[in-house]
Design an enzyme around this catalytic site. Structure first.
Site, PDB file in Angstrom:
ATOM      1  N   SER A   1       0.807  -1.202  -0.182  1.00 46.23           N
ATOM      2  CA  SER A   1       0.029   0.120   0.097  1.00 46.23           C
ATOM      3  C   SER A   1       0.797   1.353  -0.160  1.00 46.23           C
ATOM      4  O   SER A   1       1.517   1.460  -0.916  1.00 46.23           O
ATOM      5  CB  SER A   1      -0.877  -0.080   1.166  1.00 46.23           C
ATOM      6  OG  SER A   1      -1.989   0.925   1.154  1.00 46.23           O
TER       7      SER A   1
ATOM      8  N   ASP B   1      -6.298  -3.605  -1.549  1.00 47.10           N
ATOM      9  CA  ASP B   1      -5.160  -3.360  -0.807  1.00 47.10           C
ATOM     10  C   ASP B   1      -4.453  -4.507  -0.410  1.00 47.10           C
ATOM     11  O   ASP B   1      -5.123  -5.326   0.420  1.00 47.10           O
ATOM     12  CB  ASP B   1      -5.737  -2.553   0.038  1.00 47.10           C
ATOM     13  CG  ASP B   1      -4.301  -1.950   1.020  1.00 47.10           C
ATOM     14  OD1 ASP B   1      -3.788  -2.430   1.640  1.00 47.10           O
ATOM     15  OD2 ASP B   1      -4.472  -0.601   1.025  1.00 47.10           O
TER      16      ASP B   1
END
Length: 288
Positions: free
Chosen positions: A38, A156
């Site tokens: 991320s 994610d």
């Protein structure tokens, strides 16, 4: 082999931005590969391209804009966080040398496969760069699009593997440096809203299941860091206890303070591993 692992954490990534800039100031790139998740993967772009302050500027000048985070847009059915805009605008405002980036240290990013709920790890290349970064940063629910590439669709990477230190070890790294986005005392609490998350993610039950296990997996990674295998050395760089930046902090002063904490921690880490204070691997307080 030596590896660098960088945790995400949205705006908390300002700490890692400071650490990596301290590394750049000292030309410290002593790694066989790097792994990011991320915001951690986004931070590694500036590091690998050898552009100090790029990540700092992306966070403080772009990620604080309403174009990136807009609760009203979310209420109306749009993205709460527009990671595609941030990626494209970052590259427009702060272009980087792709040849330098992709010809240096191998760069892997973690993304969560929506079909399995597990983490997939991709080497980021010039060909998959945009999709890989979008995938690793595509927060579930907050980002409506589902990035797909290389035969899979993703959300994610932090859902399935926030700190891919075990994967770094599995790939042969025996010296692993981990940059965290929480103080060392942090342990992730179990979610109290699993039922609600299940409803929100009913179209993707494996992601809902992975979210329910997130705290367990995160804390297992911390346990690995604190109790590594006998043939591995794990060094940790973590924010101090007074690190005040949260996931969606927009306060410029807090972000600047967090960045400087990262720079100081990065400088201290380099001083320690060089033995300038007489510290060794056994008594280095950055090594757990």
């Amino acid at each position: 082999m030596k590896a660098l692992v960088v945790e995400g954490g949205a705006m908390r990534g300002i700490f890692a931005a400071g650490v990596l800039d301290a590394f750049l100031e000292e030309s410290h790139d002593d790694y066989d590969f790097v792994m990011g998740v991320s915001a951690g993967a986004s931070n590694l772009i500036g590091y690998l391209a050898k552009q100090p302050k790029r990540s700092y500027r992306v966070i403080t000048e772009l990620a604080t804009q309403k174009r990136f985070i807009d609760p009203m847009r979310f209420v109306k059915g749009g993205n709460l966080i527009d990671v595609q805009w941030l990626f494209e605008e970052s590259n427009r405002r702060f272009p980087f040398d792709q040849e330098k980036m992709f010809s240096s240290t191998p760069f892997l990013a973690a993304a969560t496969n929506i079909e399995t709920g597990d983490a997939d790890y991709y080497q980021v290349t010039a060909q998959n760069f945009a999709k890989a970064i979008e995938a690793t940063t595509a927060l579930p629910i907050a980002y409506k699009q589902t990035p797909c590439f290389s035969g899979g669709c993703y959300t994610d990477g932090g859902v399935a593997d926030s700190i891919p230190v075990k994967e770094a070890y599995r790939r042969g790294a025996k010296e692993i440096t981990v940059i965290l986005s929480h103080p060392l005392s942090y342990e992730m609490p179990k979610s109290r809203s699993q039922w609600f998350m299940g409803r929100l993610l009913k179209r993707h039950p494996e992601i809902a299941n992975s979210m329910s296990k997130r705290a367990e997996r995160y804390n297992a990674s911390l346990d690995f860091i604190r109790n590594p295998p006998k043939d591995a050395l794990v060094r940790v760089i973590a924010p101090p206890e007074n690190f005040a930046v949260k996931r969606l902090t927009m306060n410029p002063t807090l972000l600047d303070d967090g960045y400087e904490m990262g720079r100081s921690a990065g400088q201290a880490h380099l001083t320690n591993i060089r033995g300038e204070h007489g510290l060794t691997e056994e008594n280095c307080y950055f090594c757990l």
